[in-house]
Scaffold this active site. Sequence first.
Site, PDB file in Angstrom:
ATOM      1  N   LYS A  39      38.401  26.394   9.635  1.00 61.19           N
ATOM      2  CA  LYS A  39      39.501  26.890   9.658  1.00 61.19           C
ATOM      3  C   LYS A  39      39.382  27.026  11.602  1.00 61.19           C
ATOM      4  O   LYS A  39      40.325  25.879  12.042  1.00 61.19           O
ATOM      5  CB  LYS A  39      40.341  28.359   9.249  1.00 61.19           C
ATOM      6  CG  LYS A  39      41.668  28.024   9.446  1.00 61.19           C
ATOM      7  CD  LYS A  39      42.526  29.382   8.798  1.00 61.19           C
ATOM      8  CE  LYS A  39      44.403  29.913   9.633  1.00 61.19           C
ATOM      9  NZ  LYS A  39      44.378  31.028   9.059  1.00 61.19           N
TER      10      LYS A  39
ATOM     11  N   GLU B  21      28.374  31.907  13.002  1.00 70.39           N
ATOM     12  CA  GLU B  21      27.533  31.749  12.394  1.00 70.39           C
ATOM     13  C   GLU B  21      27.909  30.359  11.347  1.00 70.39           C
ATOM     14  O   GLU B  21      26.833  28.928  11.369  1.00 70.39           O
ATOM     15  CB  GLU B  21      28.089  32.536  10.968  1.00 70.39           C
ATOM     16  CG  GLU B  21      27.452  33.743  10.733  1.00 70.39           C
ATOM     17  CD  GLU B  21      28.524  34.245  10.995  1.00 70.39           C
ATOM     18  OE1 GLU B  21      29.796  33.907  12.046  1.00 70.39           O
ATOM     19  OE2 GLU B  21      28.950  35.563  10.775  1.00 70.39           O
TER      20      GLU B  21
ATOM     21  N   GLY C 122      42.031  32.288   5.653  1.00 67.97           N
ATOM     22  CA  GLY C 122      40.797  32.182   4.633  1.00 67.97           C
ATOM     23  C   GLY C 122      40.663  32.493   3.531  1.00 67.97           C
ATOM     24  O   GLY C 122      39.883  31.327   2.998  1.00 67.97           O
ATOM     25  N   ARG C 123      40.521  33.340   3.271  1.00 64.66           N
ATOM     26  CA  ARG C 123      40.676  34.090   2.045  1.00 64.66           C
ATOM     27  C   ARG C 123      41.385  33.594   1.176  1.00 64.66           C
ATOM     28  O   ARG C 123      41.092  33.832   0.534  1.00 64.66           O
ATOM     29  CB  ARG C 123      40.418  35.395   2.398  1.00 64.66           C
ATOM     30  CG  ARG C 123      41.935  36.251   2.826  1.00 64.66           C
ATOM     31  CD  ARG C 123      41.020  38.258   2.999  1.00 64.66           C
ATOM     32  NE  ARG C 123      42.527  38.406   3.673  1.00 64.66           N
ATOM     33  CZ  ARG C 123      42.539  38.198   4.719  1.00 64.66           C
ATOM     34  NH1 ARG C 123      41.858  37.622   5.982  1.00 64.66           N
ATOM     35  NH2 ARG C 123      43.614  38.767   5.594  1.00 64.66           N
TER      36      ARG C 123
ATOM     37  N   GLU D  35      39.471  42.311   2.324  1.00 65.60           N
ATOM     38  CA  GLU D  35      39.448  41.627   3.945  1.00 65.60           C
ATOM     39  C   GLU D  35      41.168  42.283   4.068  1.00 65.60           C
ATOM     40  O   GLU D  35      41.794  42.485   5.387  1.00 65.60           O
ATOM     41  CB  GLU D  35      39.196  40.387   4.157  1.00 65.60           C
ATOM     42  CG  GLU D  35      38.921  40.065   5.458  1.00 65.60           C
ATOM     43  CD  GLU D  35      38.562  39.046   6.174  1.00 65.60           C
ATOM     44  OE1 GLU D  35      38.818  37.694   5.601  1.00 65.60           O
ATOM     45  OE2 GLU D  35      37.575  39.007   6.998  1.00 65.60           O
TER      46      GLU D  35
ATOM     47  N   HIS E  48      22.260  47.669 -18.163  1.00 69.30           N
ATOM     48  CA  HIS E  48      21.171  48.138 -17.672  1.00 69.30           C
ATOM     49  C   HIS E  48      20.934  48.770 -16.155  1.00 69.30           C
ATOM     50  O   HIS E  48      19.683  48.630 -15.478  1.00 69.30           O
ATOM     51  CB  HIS E  48      20.457  47.447 -18.630  1.00 69.30           C
ATOM     52  CG  HIS E  48      20.706  46.528 -19.492  1.00 69.30           C
ATOM     53  ND1 HIS E  48      20.363  47.275 -20.410  1.00 69.30           N
ATOM     54  CD2 HIS E  48      21.659  45.833 -20.105  1.00 69.30           C
ATOM     55  CE1 HIS E  48      20.592  46.160 -21.656  1.00 69.30           C
ATOM     56  NE2 HIS E  48      20.992  45.857 -21.665  1.00 69.30           N
TER      57      HIS E  48
ATOM     58  N   LYS F 116      32.640  41.558  16.300  1.00 65.29           N
ATOM     59  CA  LYS F 116      31.829  40.179  16.822  1.00 65.29           C
ATOM     60  C   LYS F 116      31.977  40.585  18.066  1.00 65.29           C
ATOM     61  O   LYS F 116      30.218  39.458  18.645  1.00 65.29           O
ATOM     62  CB  LYS F 116      33.030  39.366  16.600  1.00 65.29           C
ATOM     63  CG  LYS F 116      32.811  38.860  15.307  1.00 65.29           C
ATOM     64  CD  LYS F 116      34.404  37.319  14.519  1.00 65.29           C
ATOM     65  CE  LYS F 116      34.853  37.113  13.552  1.00 65.29           C
ATOM     66  NZ  LYS F 116      36.072  36.710  13.215  1.00 65.29           N
TER      67      LYS F 116
END
Length: 548
Positions: free
Chosen positions: A207, A213, A268-269, A354, A385, A513
């Site tokens: 965005k 990254e 974003g999410r 978030e 398990h 950041k």
Amino acid sequence: MSSPTGLPAWKALTEHKEEMSNVKMATLFDEDSNRAEKLTVSAAGWTLDYSKNRANEKTLSLLNQLLTEVGMHDAIKGMFNGDKINNTENRSVLHTALRASHAQESLMVDDTNVLAEVRSTLKQMEKFVWQLQTGQWRGYSNLPITDVVSIGIGGSYLGPKVVAEALTPYKQSSIDVHFVANIDGSDITEKLRYLDPETTVFIISSKSFGTLETLYNANAARDWFLRNGGPEELVHKHFAAVSSNVEKAVQFGIAEENIFPMWDWVGGRYSLWSAIGLPIAVAIGMENFNAVLDGAYQMDTHFKTAPLEENLPVIMGALGVWYSSFHNAQSHALIPYDHYLRALPAHIQQLDMESNGKANLVDGKAVETDTGPIIWGGAGTNGQHAYHQLLHQGTRLVPVDFIAPLKSHNPVADHHAQLFANCLSQAQALMVGKTLEQAEKELRDAGASEAEIAAVAPHKVIKGNRPSNTLLTEKMTPSTVGALIALYEHRTFVQGTIWGINSFDQWGVELGKVLGTDIYDRLTSDSDNSKLDASTQALINAFKAAQN
Ligand code: F6P
């Protein structure tokens, strides 16, 4: 919005929690043979059975009162109408508009009809997908494309990856879609290892087009392309972008016609429904992508119009607050009994944590109750398990959502009946548990001595009365997967609204950041680190020593 803790319903719920402390869910079923039927609701292809919760009629009525007192109706309306409910960024929150463009003509935000923009972007996506799938889109050596690599992180990664994976049975084209997110060079190295630059297209999803990254990985992808014979002047045949920062995407070398827009009214999410979902559309085709949108739209319509007491996201959200704020539940588990949906908890984890990992009310004052829980989970039966031991006998209360399709895409012998049986039996076992008497009898029947029984029986006791929801759908389809994710988006909003927090900003990730940049500078220069704490100094020195 102020703290909900002063509301009459909150106070009543605090007292009611004490009344409920000795009430067993199993007894509630004994007392009311219609309990399961009463506490089951359906919408958008999903059925929610919430009868295995520590809730009686009074609980539900008080939760309903709380919803009214916090103004849930108006809050829902405000979100759908485009009110600037993300107050710290002065933004509307309109992921719902991304799935409404077929049903509604216009929705104005700051004098712009956002639905017209959504429609034109969907057309642009359709063209891109069609060109790739039909082989019209050619690489620099005129070969058709075989692989699409999506580069993005956070919301620009998890939603598309989880949905594309969930809908594997709907894969349409011969194009394989891959996802790269981590700045760890191993991620992109492994993804590119077997790919051919002549037939690979990269979609850079960001965005902001400013995320560390993603920019590192985008640069690594371009370097790989050029290093392996790709001509500089034909980079545009191999790179597309999804971003609201067109200028930066163009600077990177992406042709303007291959840049898909994003808007500040989509978080974003919450963005998989926008062009950020392009990798999904490439994988399953545009028709199926539209079905994902439609499933979400059906859940939106339900959320907007159903009465609060019959409203799936509202019920799940209110129960979530009941456990987080009144029972001190610190986490919430999502357990899909569906292999294709195994990564769902990771997406919902980002979506919820978030959004609701906040300590301030909308007006800036400190919250007075716990807010968003830790969201975690994984596919059943694998978890049985592993961590289910803690769910059954651990000291912490962990409400669980069990999610399962009635039909499998891959009927192998009797596997699906076994899978489904395990899903139901886990919910049942969490509720009924096992008493000391039952444990003793079990051991006695198996021939254990009285000494053995005394030693082992207490370890076999399972307290039970642990709550769960069960969410069922006929089959995992584009529509039901879309509806499921929209359900969790709205559940997150319901909880944030009750707690009085802004679920749509994420200032908390910024400090890390900034500090990351500072440490990076120190790792890569001869800076004076003597003013840093001794631990950080030593760790920096360890890294530097290893590079020589
Ligand atoms: O750092 C958090 C975050 O801002 C998320 O909210 C977002 O989804 C992600 O980073 C990626 O951001 P972008 O799409 O701008 O690269």
